[in-house]
Motif scaffolding. Structure first.
Motif, PDB file in Angstrom:
ATOM      1  N   VAL A   1       0.822  -1.207   0.000  1.00 35.73           N
ATOM      2  CA  VAL A   1       0.000   0.000   0.000  1.00 35.73           C
ATOM      3  C   VAL A   1       0.866   1.272   0.000  1.00 35.73           C
ATOM      4  O   VAL A   1       1.923   1.303   0.634  1.00 35.73           O
ATOM      5  CB  VAL A   1      -0.971  -0.028   1.211  1.00 35.73           C
ATOM      6  CG1 VAL A   1      -0.230   0.048   2.519  1.00 35.73           C
ATOM      7  CG2 VAL A   1      -2.005   1.058   1.124  1.00 35.73           C
TER       8      VAL A   1
ATOM      9  N   HIS B   1       2.886   2.568  -2.122  1.00 34.62           N
ATOM     10  CA  HIS B   1       4.214   2.616  -2.728  1.00 34.62           C
ATOM     11  C   HIS B   1       4.214   3.361  -4.069  1.00 34.62           C
ATOM     12  O   HIS B   1       5.239   3.503  -4.696  1.00 34.62           O
ATOM     13  CB  HIS B   1       4.810   1.203  -2.851  1.00 34.62           C
ATOM     14  CG  HIS B   1       5.390   0.726  -1.547  1.00 34.62           C
ATOM     15  ND1 HIS B   1       6.268  -0.323  -1.449  1.00 34.62           N
ATOM     16  CD2 HIS B   1       5.223   1.190  -0.287  1.00 34.62           C
ATOM     17  CE1 HIS B   1       6.610  -0.476  -0.172  1.00 34.62           C
ATOM     18  NE2 HIS B   1       5.975   0.406   0.552  1.00 34.62           N
ATOM     19  N   GLY B   2       3.033   3.820  -4.501  1.00 34.90           N
ATOM     20  CA  GLY B   2       2.989   4.730  -5.647  1.00 34.90           C
ATOM     21  C   GLY B   2       2.463   4.155  -6.948  1.00 34.90           C
ATOM     22  O   GLY B   2       2.758   4.681  -8.019  1.00 34.90           O
TER      23      GLY B   2
ATOM     24  N   GLY C   1      -7.024   8.417  -0.132  1.00 35.95           N
ATOM     25  CA  GLY C   1      -5.750   8.206  -0.812  1.00 35.95           C
ATOM     26  C   GLY C   1      -5.387   6.734  -0.888  1.00 35.95           C
ATOM     27  O   GLY C   1      -4.224   6.373  -0.944  1.00 35.95           O
TER      28      GLY C   1
ATOM     29  N   THR D   1      -6.317   3.081  -2.920  1.00 37.70           N
ATOM     30  CA  THR D   1      -7.053   2.429  -3.994  1.00 37.70           C
ATOM     31  C   THR D   1      -7.849   1.272  -3.411  1.00 37.70           C
ATOM     32  O   THR D   1      -7.351   0.558  -2.553  1.00 37.70           O
ATOM     33  CB  THR D   1      -6.076   1.900  -5.063  1.00 37.70           C
ATOM     34  OG1 THR D   1      -5.271   2.988  -5.486  1.00 37.70           O
ATOM     35  CG2 THR D   1      -6.806   1.331  -6.250  1.00 37.70           C
TER      36      THR D   1
ATOM     37  N   SER E   1      -3.742  -2.158  -9.292  1.00 35.56           N
ATOM     38  CA  SER E   1      -4.376  -2.930  -8.217  1.00 35.56           C
ATOM     39  C   SER E   1      -4.189  -2.210  -6.885  1.00 35.56           C
ATOM     40  O   SER E   1      -3.296  -1.397  -6.746  1.00 35.56           O
ATOM     41  CB  SER E   1      -3.746  -4.319  -8.153  1.00 35.56           C
ATOM     42  OG  SER E   1      -2.433  -4.203  -7.659  1.00 35.56           O
ATOM     43  N   PRO E   2      -5.029  -2.510  -5.903  1.00 36.71           N
ATOM     44  CA  PRO E   2      -4.849  -1.877  -4.597  1.00 36.71           C
ATOM     45  C   PRO E   2      -3.748  -2.588  -3.800  1.00 36.71           C
ATOM     46  O   PRO E   2      -3.510  -3.785  -4.011  1.00 36.71           O
ATOM     47  CB  PRO E   2      -6.198  -2.092  -3.905  1.00 36.71           C
ATOM     48  CG  PRO E   2      -7.029  -2.910  -4.815  1.00 36.71           C
ATOM     49  CD  PRO E   2      -6.190  -3.408  -5.932  1.00 36.71           C
TER      50      PRO E   2
ATOM     51  N   HIS F   1      -3.668  -2.238  -0.317  1.00 32.54           N
ATOM     52  CA  HIS F   1      -4.158  -2.456   1.043  1.00 32.54           C
ATOM     53  C   HIS F   1      -4.628  -3.902   1.177  1.00 32.54           C
ATOM     54  O   HIS F   1      -5.329  -4.410   0.315  1.00 32.54           O
ATOM     55  CB  HIS F   1      -5.315  -1.507   1.332  1.00 32.54           C
ATOM     56  CG  HIS F   1      -5.650  -1.403   2.784  1.00 32.54           C
ATOM     57  ND1 HIS F   1      -6.256  -2.433   3.460  1.00 32.54           N
ATOM     58  CD2 HIS F   1      -5.447  -0.423   3.694  1.00 32.54           C
ATOM     59  CE1 HIS F   1      -6.426  -2.078   4.722  1.00 32.54           C
ATOM     60  NE2 HIS F   1      -5.941  -0.857   4.887  1.00 32.54           N
TER      61      HIS F   1
ATOM     62  N   ASP G   1      13.269  10.198  -5.126  1.00 31.42           N
ATOM     63  CA  ASP G   1      13.379  11.574  -4.621  1.00 31.42           C
ATOM     64  C   ASP G   1      13.441  11.623  -3.105  1.00 31.42           C
ATOM     65  O   ASP G   1      14.121  12.465  -2.516  1.00 31.42           O
ATOM     66  CB  ASP G   1      12.202  12.411  -5.131  1.00 31.42           C
ATOM     67  CG  ASP G   1      10.875  11.871  -4.666  1.00 31.42           C
ATOM     68  OD1 ASP G   1      10.163  12.574  -3.957  1.00 31.42           O
ATOM     69  OD2 ASP G   1      10.554  10.708  -4.983  1.00 31.42           O
ATOM     70  N   ARG G   2      12.768  10.677  -2.454  1.00 35.40           N
ATOM     71  CA  ARG G   2      12.792  10.684  -0.986  1.00 35.40           C
ATOM     72  C   ARG G   2      14.185  10.351  -0.461  1.00 35.40           C
ATOM     73  O   ARG G   2      14.583  10.851   0.594  1.00 35.40           O
ATOM     74  CB  ARG G   2      11.787   9.666  -0.431  1.00 35.40           C
ATOM     75  CG  ARG G   2      10.358  10.085  -0.637  1.00 35.40           C
ATOM     76  CD  ARG G   2       9.420   9.083  -0.005  1.00 35.40           C
ATOM     77  NE  ARG G   2       9.469   9.100   1.460  1.00 35.40           N
ATOM     78  CZ  ARG G   2       8.867   8.190   2.207  1.00 35.40           C
ATOM     79  NH1 ARG G   2       8.188   7.204   1.631  1.00 35.40           N
ATOM     80  NH2 ARG G   2       8.929   8.257   3.523  1.00 35.40           N
TER      81      ARG G   2
ATOM     82  N   SER H   1      11.003   8.039  -9.734  1.00 36.71           N
ATOM     83  CA  SER H   1      10.293   8.852  -8.767  1.00 36.71           C
ATOM     84  C   SER H   1       8.977   9.185  -9.436  1.00 36.71           C
ATOM     85  O   SER H   1       8.921  10.043 -10.319  1.00 36.71           O
ATOM     86  CB  SER H   1      11.077  10.126  -8.460  1.00 36.71           C
ATOM     87  OG  SER H   1      10.200  11.032  -7.852  1.00 36.71           O
TER      88      SER H   1
ATOM     89  N   ILE I   1       6.328  10.563  -8.420  1.00 32.13           N
ATOM     90  CA  ILE I   1       5.749  11.876  -8.168  1.00 32.13           C
ATOM     91  C   ILE I   1       6.399  12.924  -9.075  1.00 32.13           C
ATOM     92  O   ILE I   1       5.769  13.877  -9.496  1.00 32.13           O
ATOM     93  CB  ILE I   1       5.870  12.240  -6.673  1.00 32.13           C
ATOM     94  CG1 ILE I   1       4.858  13.318  -6.315  1.00 32.13           C
ATOM     95  CG2 ILE I   1       7.234  12.735  -6.303  1.00 32.13           C
ATOM     96  CD1 ILE I   1       3.872  12.832  -5.332  1.00 32.13           C
TER      97      ILE I   1
HETATM   98  N1  LIG Z   1       7.959  11.447  -2.530  1.00 32.48           N
HETATM   99  C1  LIG Z   1       7.289  10.647  -3.342  1.00 32.48           C
HETATM  100  N2  LIG Z   1       6.016  10.361  -3.085  1.00 32.48           N
HETATM  101  C2  LIG Z   1       5.355   9.561  -3.927  1.00 32.48           C
HETATM  102  C3  LIG Z   1       5.968   8.992  -5.050  1.00 32.48           C
HETATM  103  N3  LIG Z   1       5.061   8.222  -5.684  1.00 32.48           N
HETATM  104  C4  LIG Z   1       3.920   8.319  -4.984  1.00 32.48           C
HETATM  105  N4  LIG Z   1       4.092   9.120  -3.933  1.00 32.48           N
HETATM  106  C5  LIG Z   1       3.104   9.477  -2.923  1.00 32.48           C
HETATM  107  O1  LIG Z   1       2.734   8.310  -2.213  1.00 32.48           O
HETATM  108  C6  LIG Z   1       1.365   8.363  -1.855  1.00 32.48           C
HETATM  109  C7  LIG Z   1       0.676   7.108  -2.336  1.00 32.48           C
HETATM  110  O2  LIG Z   1       0.638   7.091  -3.739  1.00 32.48           O
HETATM  111  P1  LIG Z   1      -0.384   6.217  -4.541  1.00 32.48           P
HETATM  112  O3  LIG Z   1      -0.004   6.314  -5.958  1.00 32.48           O
HETATM  113  O4  LIG Z   1      -1.777   6.509  -4.149  1.00 32.48           O
HETATM  114  O5  LIG Z   1       0.011   4.786  -3.977  1.00 32.48           O
HETATM  115  P2  LIG Z   1      -0.647   3.406  -4.337  1.00 32.48           P
HETATM  116  O6  LIG Z   1       0.447   2.427  -4.402  1.00 32.48           O
HETATM  117  O7  LIG Z   1      -1.521   3.532  -5.522  1.00 32.48           O
HETATM  118  O8  LIG Z   1      -1.510   3.155  -3.052  1.00 32.48           O
HETATM  119  P3  LIG Z   1      -2.690   2.083  -2.905  1.00 32.48           P
HETATM  120  O9  LIG Z   1      -3.331   1.971  -4.219  1.00 32.48           O
HETATM  121  O10 LIG Z   1      -3.586   2.615  -1.862  1.00 32.48           O
HETATM  122  O11 LIG Z   1      -2.045   0.827  -2.491  1.00 32.48           O
HETATM  123  C8  LIG Z   1       0.804   9.622  -2.487  1.00 32.48           C
HETATM  124  O12 LIG Z   1       0.748  10.592  -1.509  1.00 32.48           O
HETATM  125  C9  LIG Z   1       1.814   9.974  -3.534  1.00 32.48           C
HETATM  126  O13 LIG Z   1       1.864  11.336  -3.761  1.00 32.48           O
HETATM  127  C10 LIG Z   1       7.345   9.326  -5.296  1.00 32.48           C
HETATM  128  O14 LIG Z   1       7.970   8.888  -6.235  1.00 32.48           O
HETATM  129  N5  LIG Z   1       7.941  10.131  -4.406  1.00 32.48           N
END
Ligand SMILES: Nc1nc2c(ncn2[C@@H]2O[C@H](COP(=O)(O)OP(=O)(O)OP(=O)(O)O)[C@@H](O)[C@H]2O)c(=O)[nH]1
Ligand SMILES: [Mg+2]
Length: 1041
Positions: A42, A44-45, A83, A85, A105-106, A108, A161-162, A245, A247
């Motif tokens: 969950v 991880h982006g 936030g 999925t 896919s989600p 969670h 980026d983190r 990255s 984001i």
């Molecule tokens: N700093 C940073 N944050 C990121 C990056 N990718 C995603 N995020 C942040 O991580 C959070 C979760 O991103 P989502 O894309 O919703 O993650 P997900 O894997 O789809 O989450 P679920 O579907 O709920 O499992 C968000 O707040 C994004 O902005 C990245 O590369 N760097």
């Protein structure tokens, strides 16, 4: 997006010069399809990454500037708000002449079933890992899902980026961390490969945990290494690892840098590609690439020097804002990037940096190229996936030749992904989705005439099947057979697992939108309208009834959180019932049932899932106000848990204790002995419910399977596998000394040969053992009573004993009376079993099922008394025996230190160091048992693992969020059953106890008792309560009046 997606490509059939050429063309078209699923833990982006892919290849659905912020595929309001999925959704992308059907896919754990339905339809998986947080519990789980479905995976290390901006790692530190993560993911895959894997982190941890108590062999995830020479699943040098990255919209594979530096260093790009990852160093003096030894610890690995350092530099310069502007300009120029000056003048340096890295290393380009290069097309993937999709395709030699040919040709068509119009059309539906009618393409809403089951009665929702075509061409209007997983094409006359349906419409899924199609060829993912009434959750579609059904999907967890629901206004009952039916269809995982007391109960995977189900029910399916009960937590009941602690004497000596009951008519005396089953045996029984069900219930099925197995490989016969694991489980029983444990083992092995029945519901974790005629008969019975012997049916089916031990039938020389008695005794066998089933279904503490006990029931029947004629005034004798057995079983449990058993979650909490205290506080209040705590190397994050009772888990995530200002996040996975040590009936007896707790009048109820009373109250059972609790207070009040 080219508007037509797959359809456009699949239908531009040029008039070919002959069949061969046309075939080749079509093969090429299919070569250009990729069905992929993004999977990860969950947050991880995944959805953020998908945004960029859609922006670049989704035909303008997402603007490049909004990519990463919009989270386009999270189209539910609650998904956007939280936030998180909550469902898998699909979109068709078009990139470099390829069509990529992408499923997000989600992550969670509550929605793990959505991962199952996503991976079933895909051939490849893009596995994401947050480079900052590393591998987590769901990373294991989704890798496992992908592995089980035989998907080819590739890896994206996200959130680079983190590492730079948040953790402020140096490039070398970042390299080491990423290397460790890739190693860890590879180890997980290696563990699957060598089949030595332990099913999840939980078991790894519990192994380490128990070893603290003196056991041997700490098993660390790192220990599970592959011992053969298969190459690692993920290797940057092979191009199936990308660094990203999401984001910032940037990602790269090392080939990008290999090309870049090949000219500069005067090296061959292919060589450079191999050397850019791993322990290779560039010696500037000799201009040679050298290994670790030659580098002598002075040089940096090439990946650090040539890849990470330039990237770090761009981030550092970019984040300096105005001060770095000049330098940034230079860098942009040297890289030949075209960025408009307006973008560079943005006030926020983060945005400027994003613009630069995104145009330097565009994410979509990298990830989609990786998908095309490294993940298979349907044609390449299917031969590998076929054995998993159609596991049981054995055709006995007796089968008609024509049927055999047809079956083989369907199998070949699926295996080769034959998309010719003549090929039988086979598709698999992995879930049903409810979409609002408004979401259908405009032209269709007018004059919509949908069959019952396709929509709700008010025509607000429409059910679509989320499916993939595996062979042939699926077209609108065609008739298809819907086959359930139980369908057997060799017995087609049993039409019960097969239905006929018509394909009303086909749609290409574009995230939130649907594009109508008239036909869809093999290899594509599609939404089908017209099956609402025919498919509940999943199923196989075929144009011929002579087709194997696809194997069931595997799910990671079971629905555990249950609530009872009723409408606030009783007159809305009908709407609720209809709504529940719709919900059951629309959610792949939820279970809807009616409890024994007539309440509507829904069972969900966890709290978040439950919340979503209730929201859907209220707002979409039932549309009435509802009142929801507090969660109904399941418990189990057991007794004699000291037996767990290897106290051998008690387990064996325990035999002597029994409980006796006599039927009201006095003709049957029942004695029940109860013993606790060894933990290991319970585990095997609990873990093989499905198989046991098949074995115990499906007589024919097992025989047939056995027949099939024998012709394949006898060692794979599931019955013998189960038998062996039961035997192995008895071997593991620990005793004090070797001699004693041998004794106990022998005792249990003997008992395994005498299993009469399992219970409750014929497959539970309790066994009924056939009795032995003991010397020590009840007095009331004497010599004339006859023991009801029973037959070891289950042992027989499991192959523990060869022949049924026939109840000895008196020879013809004995008198008629005795023959009658023997027949009667045999007829009463089923009453004994029923009594056992009833008792194990509801125990004596709070009528919850019994767990992990072995019952031996000795029931003696006495001959009819002379003169007693006609019907028994106490009702039928068989039911008297049944209730006597039931009562005796329950009383035996009660007499032997009964305990309540609760379900435990395995819980993982990630928290920054400063909130560790609050996390422990919350865990402590919820009776959680912390297993371990470790710091994620190089971060300020701690990971805490603990077991937490399900009954205490409600509101846990919320409380944790509140107490830690949102910085700690938990994941809960259902783990195991465990007995509470506390005695619910504890009353101080010894002097010490009385000193500590008083004489008993003021003892606070212990947890076990509270749990039991809560369940009893809920079920309307009598609860022993003190009505006057604080008499002194009442007195004062009385005086005041
Ligand atoms: N700093 C940073 N944050 C990121 C990056 N990718 C995603 N995020 C942040 O991580 C959070 C979760 O991103 P989502 O894309 O919703 O993650 P997900 O894997 O789809 O989450 P679920 O579907 O709920 O499992 C968000 O707040 C994004 O902005 C990245 O590369 N760097
Ligand atoms: Mg998501």
């Amino acid at each position: 997006m080219n508007g037509g997606g797959v359809g456009a490509m699949a239908y531009t059939k040029e008039e070919g010069n002959g069949l061969g050429r046309e075939m080749n063309e079509k093969r090429k078209e299919q070569d250009r399809i990729r069905n992929i699923c993004i999977v990860a833990h969950v947050d991880h982006g995944k959805t953020t990454l998908a945004d960029h892919l859609i922006a670049a290849a989704g035909g303008g659905l997402v603007h490049a500037k909004l990519a990463g912020k919009l989270r386009y595929l999270d189209d539910r309001i609650d998904e956007q708000e939280r936030g998180v999925t909550m469902k898998s959704s699909s979109i068709s992308l078009s990139f470099k002449d390829h069509v990529i059907n992408l499923i997000d896919s989600p992550g969670h754990v509550d929605f793990c079933s959505e991962v199952s339905s996503g991976v079933r339809l895909s051939d490849g998986a893009v596995v994401l890992v947050d480079a900052c947080e590393g591998v987590h519990i769901q990373t294991h789980a989704v890798l496992r899902q992908a592995w089980l479905e035989r998907l080819t995976p590739c890896l994206v290390l996200n959130k680079l980026d983190r590492l730079i901006l948040e953790l402020k790692l140096t490039p070398l530190e970042a390299y080491n961390r990423m290397k460790a993560i890739i190693g860890e993911v590879n180890n997980i895959i290696n563990a699957f490969r060598s089949e030595k894997y332990l099913s999840d982190v939980d078991s790894v941890l519990s192994a380490t945990h128990t070893s603290e108590d003196g056991g041997e062999g700490d098993i660390e995830p790192e220990d599970i290494v592959d011992d053969d020479d298969e190459p690692d699943a993920f290797a940057p040098e092979r191009g199936n690892v990308a660094f990203a990255s999401a984001i910032d919209g940037c990602a790269f594979r090392i080939d990008r840098f290999a090309d870049l530096f090949a000219a500069k260093l005067g090296a061959n790009a292919a060589t450079l590609k191999k050397a850019l990852w791993g322990d290779y160093y560039y010696n500037p003096k000799t201009k040679k690439i050298v290994g670790k030894k030659a580098a002598g610890g002075k040089l940096k690995p090439m990946f650090v020097q040539f890849v990470l350092e330039p990237l770090w530099q761009v981030y550092e310069v970019g984040m300096q804002g105005k001060d770095g502007a000049e330098m940034l300009g230079k860098i942009i120029k040297s890289m030949g990037l075209k960025i408009s000056p307006r973008d560079l003048q943005h006030k926020d340096p983060r945005v400027v940096t994003q613009t630069v890295v995104a145009s330097w290393l565009p994410l979509a380009d990298t990830v989609l190229s990786m998908v095309i290069d490294c993940l298979p097309s349907p044609i390449t993937a299917l031969p590998e996936r076929l054995p998993r999709l159609l596991p049981n395709t054995f055709i006995p030699s007796t089968v008609d030749e024509e049927v055999r040919c047809k079956l083989e040709s369907v199998k070949t068509a699926i295996g080769t992904c034959d998309d010719s119009i003549e090929a039988p059309c086979v598709a698999f539906v992995s879930k049903m989705v409810a979409v609002p009618i408004q979401a259908l393409p405009k032209g269709e809403i007018v004059n919509l005439d949908m069959g019952v089951g396709d929509t709700d009665s008010a025509q607000r929702e429409c059910f679509l099947a989320f499916a993939r075509v595996f062979s042939g061409v699926l077209s609108v209007g065609s008739k298809v057979y819907v086959l359930s997983a139980l369908y057997d094409p060799l017995n087609p006359e049993q039409g019960k697992n097969m239905l006929e349906a018509r394909v009303e419409a086909l749609y290409m899924m574009m995230g939130r939108g649907l594009e109508p199609k008239s036909e869809v060829p093999a290899g594509n993912v599609v939404a089908i309208r017209g099956l609402g009434q025919h498919i509940l959750k999943s199923g196989t579609l075929s144009t011929t009834p002579i087709c194997w059904p696809f194997a069931r999907m595997s799910f990671q967890a079971a629905p555990i959180v249950r609530v009872a629901i009723e409408p606030s206004d009783p007159s809305d009952m009908g709407a609720l019932a209809r709504g529940l039916r719709l919900l059951n269809r629309a959610d792949p995982f939820v279970e809807v049932s009616v409890s024994a007391s007539g309440e509507h109960v829904i069972a969900a995977a966890g709290e978040v899932h439950l919340e979503r189900c209730i929201k859907d029910l209220k707002e979409r399916f039932a549309r009435v106000e509802l009142s929801i009960s507090p969660p109904l937590v399941e418990f189990r009941e057991t007794c004699d848990i000291e037996a767990d602690t290897a106290d051998v004497d008690k387990t064996t000596v325990g035999q002597a204790e029994f409980v006796e009951r006599i039927t009201p008519n006095g003709r049957c005396v029942v004695r029940v002995y109860v013993t606790r089953l060894p933990k290991t045996v319970i585990e095997v029984l609990d873990g093989n419910v499905e198989l046991l069900k098949d074995i115990v219930e499906g007589e024919n099925k097992v025989h047939k399977n056995q027949g099939r197995q024998q012709e394949t490989k006898s060692s794979e016969d599931p019955v013998s596998v189960l038998r062996n694991s039961l035997l192995a489980a008895t071997n593991k029983v620990e005793g004090g000394s070797k001699k004693k444990s041998d004794e106990v083992r022998d005792l249990w092995t003997q008992k395994l040969e005498r299993i009469w029945a399992l219970g409750p519901h014929r497959v539970g974790p309790n066994i009924l053992i056939t009795p032995e005629d003991s010397m020590n008969r009840p007095e009331a019975v004497g010599e004339s009573g006859l023991l009801i012997r029973g037959t070891a049916h289950v042992s027989l089916k499991l192959g523990f004993s060869d022949v049924a031990e026939e109840a000895s039938v008196p020879s013809s020389t004995v008198n008629e009376e005795e023959v009658d008695l023997a027949t009667e005794a045999r007829n009463l066998e089923s009453s004994v079993v029923s009594g056992f089933q009833l008792a194990t279904a509801s125990g004596p503490l709070c009528e919850e099922p019994i767990w992990g006990l072995a019952f031996s029931v000795e029931a003696f029947v006495l001959p009819k008394k002379e003169g007693a004629i006609g019907a028994d005034q106490y009702g039928p004798f068989s039911s008297q025996v049944m209730s006597a057995v039931k009562d005796a079983c329950r009383a035996a449990v009660l007499a032997k230190r009964p305990r309540i058993v609760e379900a435990l979650y395995f819980c993982e909490v990630v928290t920054p160091a400063e909130h560790l205290g609050s996390v422990y506080g919350v865990l402590g209040r919820r009776r959680a048992r912390v297993l371990n705590e470790e710091m994620k190397e190089g971060t300020a994050l701690f990971i805490v693992h603990a077991y937490m009772p399900v009954s205490e888990s409600f509101g846990f995530a919320d409380e944790l969020r509140r107490k830690t200002s949102g910085s700690a996040s938990p994941q809960l996975v259902l783990s195991r059953w465990e007995a509470l040590l506390e005695d619910p009936f504890f009353v101080p007896r010894t002097e010490e106890e009385i000193e500590e707790f008083g004489d008993g009048s003021s003892v606070v109820q212990n947890t076990a008792r509270k749990l039991i009373d809560a369940v009893r109250r809920r079920k309307g059972l009598p609860v022993e309560e003190k009505l006057v609790q604080f008499a002194s207070k009442q007195r004062t009040r009385a005086r005041k009046v």
